[in-house]
Scaffold this motif. Sequence first.
Motif, short mmCIF file in Angstrom:
data_model
loop_
_atom_site.label_atom_id
_atom_site.label_comp_id
_atom_site.label_asym_id
_atom_site.label_seq_id
_atom_site.Cartn_x
_atom_site.Cartn_y
_atom_site.Cartn_z
N ILE A 125 0.82 -1.07 -0.22
CA ILE A 125 0.03 -0.15 0.03
C ILE A 125 0.73 1.31 0.14
CG2 ILE A 125 -1.78 1.32 1.26
CD1 ILE A 125 -2.46 -1.35 2.73
N LYS A 126 0.60 2.19 -0.78
CA LYS A 126 1.45 3.33 -0.88
C LYS A 126 0.83 4.33 0.39
CE LYS A 126 1.67 4.03 -5.83
NZ LYS A 126 1.59 4.63 -7.10
N TYR A 127 2.05 4.76 0.86
CA TYR A 127 1.93 5.52 2.10
C TYR A 127 0.99 6.79 1.89
CZ TYR A 127 3.42 8.65 6.24
OH TYR A 127 3.43 9.40 7.25
N GLY A 128 -0.01 6.72 2.87
CA GLY A 128 -1.13 7.76 2.78
C GLY A 128 -2.35 7.35 1.97
N GLU A 129 -2.38 6.27 1.58
CA GLU A 129 -3.35 5.74 0.73
C GLU A 129 -4.12 4.83 1.52
OE1 GLU A 129 -1.90 6.46 -4.02
OE2 GLU A 129 -2.31 4.36 -3.29
N SER A 130 -5.40 4.37 0.85
CA SER A 130 -6.39 3.33 1.47
C SER A 130 -6.50 2.09 0.85
CB SER A 130 -7.65 3.84 1.45
OG SER A 130 -7.50 5.21 2.20
N GLY A 169 -16.47 -7.61 9.48
CA GLY A 169 -16.71 -8.93 9.06
C GLY A 169 -15.40 -9.39 8.26
N GLU A 170 -15.66 -9.62 7.15
CA GLU A 170 -14.76 -10.50 6.20
C GLU A 170 -13.73 -9.38 5.82
OE1 GLU A 170 -17.11 -11.22 2.17
OE2 GLU A 170 -17.07 -12.59 3.52
N ILE A 171 -14.10 -8.02 6.04
CA ILE A 171 -13.25 -6.99 5.21
C ILE A 171 -12.47 -6.26 6.14
CG2 ILE A 171 -13.18 -4.86 3.86
CD1 ILE A 171 -13.82 -7.25 2.42
N LEU A 172 -10.97 -6.14 6.04
CA LEU A 172 -10.15 -5.15 6.85
C LEU A 172 -9.56 -3.99 6.18
CD1 LEU A 172 -8.17 -5.16 9.29
CD2 LEU A 172 -6.38 -6.22 7.90
N SER A 173 -9.87 -2.97 6.47
CA SER A 173 -9.75 -1.83 5.78
C SER A 173 -8.82 -0.83 6.45
CB SER A 173 -10.86 -0.95 5.56
OG SER A 173 -11.96 -1.75 4.92
N ILE A 174 -7.61 -0.40 5.72
CA ILE A 174 -6.89 0.69 6.24
C ILE A 174 -6.94 1.92 5.60
CG2 ILE A 174 -4.28 1.18 6.45
CD1 ILE A 174 -3.75 -1.74 6.55
N SER A 175 -7.11 2.76 6.20
CA SER A 175 -7.14 4.23 5.53
C SER A 175 -5.90 5.02 5.89
CB SER A 175 -8.66 5.12 6.10
OG SER A 175 -8.53 5.35 7.39
#
Length: 208
Positions: A125-130, A169-175
């Motif tokens: 993942i690029k720095y600062g992206e989601s 649930g089945e989704i892990l998100s990073i913002s």
Amino acid sequence: MITFVIFSCLLLSCTGQESPKINPFSPLIKPLIGGKTSFACQALSGSLPFNILWFKNGVEIKELSSTRIRTSEDVSVLMIDSISSIHSGNYSCKISNRFGSDVYSIELKVEGPPFWNEKPVNRSIKYGESASVKCSASGFPKPKISWKIFKGSWINVESSDDSVIRVDGEILSISKAHSKHSGRYGCSITNGVQPNLWTEFNIDIDGI
């Protein structure tokens, strides 16, 4: 001539022009892991000839090594050998003729360990992206998904006190990815029937 045809149809109640009606059914044998079961789909009424099709979760069933279909004039039997949890789902029988069709559906629940639908893989993942990662499995009872992160030991992501990481649930998100989000992650799936599922993957943050 026209009057005669109409009169004849009234006398015969047009019995040769009837759409099919399916007799409701259930598994003939209780489904158990490693065992067998079958469904019998029969027309209670309707004009021959019939076209009888079977579907699982909306997709037409074709004969496989563990699935057999035997169809006669007005009845079709779906047989499942060597049952596993992968056979759980919604099964439908559709009987049609040139005057219409009827569909009957039933849910087959086979108790068994969870099995993978989608495993998470290593991500950059690029720095600062989601970004988001998916971990998905099926089974009965319904599987429970837990996300882990390695911080000297495995801890629940929800316990990491990081508002940027969210679990749905089945989704892990990073913002707004940060260098602290680099590391080793894990996905645990359980449903009370052994064996459980476990997989690990890396998340790398580029452009730090």
